[in-house]
Design an enzyme around this catalytic site. Structure first.
Site, PDB file in Angstrom:
ATOM      1  N   THR A   1      -0.302  10.331  10.527  1.00 52.64           N
ATOM      2  CA  THR A   1      -0.034   9.488   9.369  1.00 52.64           C
ATOM      3  C   THR A   1      -0.187   8.011   9.739  1.00 52.64           C
ATOM      4  O   THR A   1      -0.281   7.649  10.902  1.00 52.64           O
ATOM      5  CB  THR A   1       1.395   9.697   8.853  1.00 52.64           C
ATOM      6  OG1 THR A   1       2.337   9.112   9.783  1.00 52.64           O
ATOM      7  CG2 THR A   1       1.711  11.162   8.678  1.00 52.64           C
ATOM      8  N   ASP A   2      -0.211   7.190   8.714  1.00 56.41           N
ATOM      9  CA  ASP A   2      -0.090   5.748   8.916  1.00 56.41           C
ATOM     10  C   ASP A   2       1.367   5.466   9.302  1.00 56.41           C
ATOM     11  O   ASP A   2       2.224   6.353   9.249  1.00 56.41           O
ATOM     12  CB  ASP A   2      -0.480   5.017   7.636  1.00 56.41           C
ATOM     13  CG  ASP A   2      -0.834   3.555   7.876  1.00 56.41           C
ATOM     14  OD1 ASP A   2      -0.589   3.063   9.005  1.00 56.41           O
ATOM     15  OD2 ASP A   2      -1.330   2.904   6.950  1.00 56.41           O
ATOM     16  N   GLN A   3       1.669   4.226   9.690  1.00 59.97           N
ATOM     17  CA  GLN A   3       3.023   3.865  10.093  1.00 59.97           C
ATOM     18  C   GLN A   3       4.022   4.300   9.014  1.00 59.97           C
ATOM     19  O   GLN A   3       3.946   3.871   7.871  1.00 59.97           O
ATOM     20  CB  GLN A   3       3.115   2.364  10.319  1.00 59.97           C
ATOM     21  CG  GLN A   3       4.494   1.823  10.594  1.00 59.97           C
ATOM     22  CD  GLN A   3       5.169   2.484  11.783  1.00 59.97           C
ATOM     23  OE1 GLN A   3       5.962   3.399  11.589  1.00 59.97           O
ATOM     24  NE2 GLN A   3       4.870   2.040  12.984  1.00 59.97           N
ATOM     25  N   ALA A   4       4.961   5.152   9.420  1.00 58.75           N
ATOM     26  CA  ALA A   4       5.883   5.746   8.458  1.00 58.75           C
ATOM     27  C   ALA A   4       7.203   5.004   8.348  1.00 58.75           C
ATOM     28  O   ALA A   4       8.106   5.461   7.670  1.00 58.75           O
ATOM     29  CB  ALA A   4       6.157   7.202   8.849  1.00 58.75           C
TER      30      ALA A   4
ATOM     31  N   LYS B   1       0.809  -1.221   0.000  1.00 55.77           N
ATOM     32  CA  LYS B   1       0.000   0.000   0.000  1.00 55.77           C
ATOM     33  C   LYS B   1       0.843   1.273   0.000  1.00 55.77           C
ATOM     34  O   LYS B   1       0.371   2.327  -0.442  1.00 55.77           O
ATOM     35  CB  LYS B   1      -0.905   0.016   1.227  1.00 55.77           C
ATOM     36  CG  LYS B   1      -0.160   0.092   2.554  1.00 55.77           C
ATOM     37  CD  LYS B   1      -1.119   0.083   3.742  1.00 55.77           C
ATOM     38  CE  LYS B   1      -0.362   0.162   5.071  1.00 55.77           C
ATOM     39  NZ  LYS B   1      -1.294   0.149   6.226  1.00 55.77           N
TER      40      LYS B   1
END
Length: 258
Positions: A135-138, A68
């Site tokens: 944010t999502d896991q960066a 993703k």
């Protein structure tokens, strides 16, 4: 949540079951946007009732889990609003959601966390969202597209990152007025979310804030006082000694003259 002393929860999942192969379908409720939004809003209200904050996820066309990071997904605006954004709108307007997690994917060619039209114009401007956008896991999967400066200026507030070495603004970026203003705004948004949660348990409008000096700080203060007293003593001794010496020389000179 309360027993574990947890304040924020990574839920509800507000993406729709667009395909049976969606790797995060177990986190989401339905293939129907209205149903997904209504259930999500109810969960948000329940969590808020216990003084927690729900972090709705993942805002911005996330329809897959595998590979993703940086995936570019394209759709026309009507489709995006009616299908993909509708659950988030309902959770914000009806549930009072105060935290949102963006997706690791792109809306078209722009990462959702750096999409000003999505985060500033629609989320805050149209829906009246007040709170933190994270944010999502960066770290995983190569999130190098999650640029901090562009994300901050577009409306992101917090980077989901467990490595303090990564995701830092450069010295040049910290000199940019737009970035500094965005940092100030992000701080306000994060604080807005946290102070309206159980993280502030024990504090009320009638609470008195008392400053407590820790032991190490008390020791340093005492050492400073001792050092200052010693310096004053030495300074006074030097001045006094010079005065005595000068007086003695003057008296000796007078006697010799006589």
């Amino acid at each position: 949540m309360l027993a574990s002393e947890v304040t924020g929860l990574f839920c509800p999942g507000l993406n729709i079951h667009r395909t049976a192969y969606g790797g995060a379908n177990y986190e989401n409720y339905s293939e129907d946007s209205l149903l997904c939004g209504k259930i999500g809003a109810a969960l948000v209200r329940g969590i808020r009732n216990k003084m927690g904050y729900a972090i709705g996820k993942n805002l911005g066309l996330q329809a897959q889990e595998t590979n993703k990071w940086g995936a570019a997904l394209f759709a026309d605006e009507q489709t995006i609003r009616q299908l993909y954004l509708e659950p988030f709108r309902i959770a914000v307007e009806e549930g009072g959601m105060t935290a949102v997690m963006t997706s690791a994917t792109r809306v078209g060619t722009v990462w959702s966390g750096a999409h000003k039209g999505l985060l500033t114009d629609v989320l805050r401007g149209e829906w009246g969202f007040c709170g933190c956008v994270m944010t999502d896991q960066a770290m995983f999967g190569g999130g190098s597209h999650m640029d901090i400066a562009s994300g901050l200026c577009a409306g992101s507030d917090l980077w989901f990152n467990t490595n303090s070495v990564l995701w830092r603004l450069s010295a040049e970026q910290l000199q940019m007025p737009a970035v500094v203003n965005a940092l100030q705004r992000a701080s306000v948004n994060i604080t807005y979310t946290v102070v309206r949660s159980s993280a502030m348990n024990g504090l009320t409008e009638n609470s008195d804030i008392e400053r407590i000096i820790p032991t190490w700080q008390g020791i340093l203060i005492a050492l400073d006082i001792i050092l200052l007293a010693a310096c004053v003593t030495v300074f006074a001794y030097v001045i006094f000694n010079r005065l005595i010496t000068r007086k003695s020389k003057y008296e000796n000179t007078t006697v010799m003259t006589e």
